[in-house]
Design a protein around this motif. Structure first.
Motif, PDB file in Angstrom:
ATOM      1  N   GLN A  14      38.633  40.292  37.780  1.00  0.00           N
ATOM      2  CA  GLN A  14      37.583  41.228  38.137  1.00  0.00           C
ATOM      3  C   GLN A  14      36.356  40.981  37.259  1.00  0.00           C
ATOM      4  OE1 GLN A  14      39.438  42.657  41.190  1.00  0.00           O
ATOM      5  NE2 GLN A  14      37.689  43.894  40.545  1.00  0.00           N
ATOM      6  N   GLU A  15      35.205  41.322  37.795  1.00  0.00           N
ATOM      7  CA  GLU A  15      33.977  41.234  37.003  1.00  0.00           C
ATOM      8  C   GLU A  15      34.141  41.987  35.684  1.00  0.00           C
ATOM      9  OE1 GLU A  15      29.713  40.645  39.182  1.00  0.00           O
ATOM     10  OE2 GLU A  15      30.684  42.600  39.429  1.00  0.00           O
ATOM     11  N   GLY A  16      33.607  41.413  34.630  1.00  0.00           N
ATOM     12  CA  GLY A  16      33.700  42.040  33.321  1.00  0.00           C
ATOM     13  C   GLY A  16      34.869  41.542  32.490  1.00  0.00           C
ATOM     14  N   GLY A  59      26.079  30.747  24.957  1.00  0.00           N
ATOM     15  CA  GLY A  59      25.973  31.965  25.767  1.00  0.00           C
ATOM     16  C   GLY A  59      27.321  32.661  25.881  1.00  0.00           C
ATOM     17  N   ARG A  60      27.795  32.857  27.104  1.00  0.00           N
ATOM     18  CA  ARG A  60      29.098  33.517  27.324  1.00  0.00           C
ATOM     19  C   ARG A  60      30.269  32.536  27.284  1.00  0.00           C
ATOM     20  NH1 ARG A  60      29.899  35.294  32.134  1.00  0.00           N
ATOM     21  NH2 ARG A  60      28.182  34.210  33.157  1.00  0.00           N
ATOM     22  N   ARG A  80      31.181  37.247  35.707  1.00  0.00           N
ATOM     23  CA  ARG A  80      30.367  37.780  36.798  1.00  0.00           C
ATOM     24  C   ARG A  80      30.804  37.127  38.092  1.00  0.00           C
ATOM     25  NH1 ARG A  80      24.905  36.148  33.493  1.00  0.00           N
ATOM     26  NH2 ARG A  80      25.172  37.594  31.749  1.00  0.00           N
ATOM     27  N   ALA A  81      30.503  37.761  39.208  1.00  0.00           N
ATOM     28  CA  ALA A  81      30.863  37.172  40.503  1.00  0.00           C
ATOM     29  C   ALA A  81      30.254  35.780  40.654  1.00  0.00           C
ATOM     30  CB  ALA A  81      30.408  38.085  41.637  1.00  0.00           C
ATOM     31  N   ALA A  82      29.081  35.575  40.066  1.00  0.00           N
ATOM     32  CA  ALA A  82      28.407  34.278  40.161  1.00  0.00           C
ATOM     33  C   ALA A  82      29.124  33.182  39.383  1.00  0.00           C
ATOM     34  CB  ALA A  82      26.968  34.397  39.653  1.00  0.00           C
ATOM     35  N   LEU A 107      38.260  29.286  39.768  1.00  0.00           N
ATOM     36  CA  LEU A 107      38.069  30.653  39.279  1.00  0.00           C
ATOM     37  C   LEU A 107      37.421  31.503  40.359  1.00  0.00           C
ATOM     38  CD1 LEU A 107      38.014  32.802  37.000  1.00  0.00           C
ATOM     39  CD2 LEU A 107      35.756  31.909  36.377  1.00  0.00           C
ATOM     40  N   GLN A 108      38.040  32.650  40.635  1.00  0.00           N
ATOM     41  CA  GLN A 108      37.491  33.614  41.574  1.00  0.00           C
ATOM     42  C   GLN A 108      37.252  34.910  40.805  1.00  0.00           C
ATOM     43  OE1 GLN A 108      37.356  33.427  45.403  1.00  0.00           O
ATOM     44  NE2 GLN A 108      35.987  35.121  44.953  1.00  0.00           N
ATOM     45  N   VAL A 109      35.993  35.363  40.802  1.00  0.00           N
ATOM     46  CA  VAL A 109      35.652  36.612  40.128  1.00  0.00           C
ATOM     47  C   VAL A 109      35.257  37.617  41.193  1.00  0.00           C
ATOM     48  CG1 VAL A 109      34.205  37.753  38.425  1.00  0.00           C
ATOM     49  CG2 VAL A 109      34.830  35.340  38.119  1.00  0.00           C
TER      50      VAL A 109
END
Lengths: 111, 114
Positions: A14-16, A59-60, A80-82, A107-109
């Motif tokens: 999930q996002e986050g 960055g992340r 993030r979804a992106a 990877l699927q977000v």
């Protein structure tokens, strides 16, 4: 032949949440690189870690390298979804900088 | 800035037909050039690399060949395509020399051999 193996082959989060992908390789290397590929597109370079480095941030993204175990990991924080894409590690050895790619992690977000 | 072009974007060819895929790089000189193939859902396999005009190294025995007629032009060819030649073909370049450099990829050509 492929030198790198990646784990897991697929990851859904999930996002986050944070996403961690692992890569193992077979021989000594000069550096290890991570690339991202959106579906049906070319690869984009994310980060490079040299064989004498143990951790690197961008960055992340956080990459670790353990040459004694011949393994590397890529951590994407606060996904993030992106970020949905396939991620490949690539071990570089020899000259010129020939890259041996792993099999990739999809990877699927979810938003 | 540097850019890399590949064409065509997609190609459907019958078995036994010839192949020519082209890759050009702009904005840099004497780059290292690479051809990769990616099978569906798999990683990339290095096919050829070149450090200069007319200098081609082959990584795997296969039905394909590569040429570098100009400094920033890399061509992937076949005289007779096989079904197993289907895949996603990617061209890439990196800075010249033997330093530690990332590779920059083109958009790819999806080849289907029927």
């Amino acid at each position: 032949s492929q030198q790198g193996e990646e784990d897991p082959q697929a990851l859904s989060i999930q996002e986050g949440e944070n996403a961690t992908m692992n890569c193992s390789y077979k021989t000594s290397i000069n550096n290890l690189q991570w690339y991202r590929q959106n579906s049906g597109r070319g690869l984009v370079h994310l980060i490079l870690i040299r064989s004498n480095e143990r951790e690197k941030h961008s960055g992340r993204l956080r990459v670790t390298l353990d040459t004694s175990k011949k393994s590397s990991s890529l951590l994407i924080t606060a996904s993030r979804a992106a970020d949905t894409a396939s991620y490949f590690c690539a071990a570089q050895r020899g000259a010129p900088d020939k890259l041996i790619f792993g099999t990739g992690t999809r990877l699927q977000v979810f938003p | 800035s540097q850019t890399i072009h590949q064409w065509p974007a997609t190609l459907v060819q019958p078995v036994g037909s010839p192949l020519s895929l082209e890759c050009t790089v702009e904005g840099t000189s004497n780059p290292n050039l690479y051809w990769y193939r990616q099978a569906a859902g798999r990683g990339l396999q290095l096919l050829f690399y070149s450090v200069g005009i007319g200098q081609i190294s082959s990584e795997v025995p296969q039905n394909l060949s590569a040429s570098r007629p100009q400094d920033r032009q890399f061509i992937l060819s076949s005289k007779k395509l096989l079904l197993s030649d289907s895949g996603f073909y990617l061209c890439a370049w990196s800075e010249p020399g033997q330093g530690v450099y990332e590779q920059y990829f083109g958009p790819g050509t999806r080849l289907t051999v029927t």
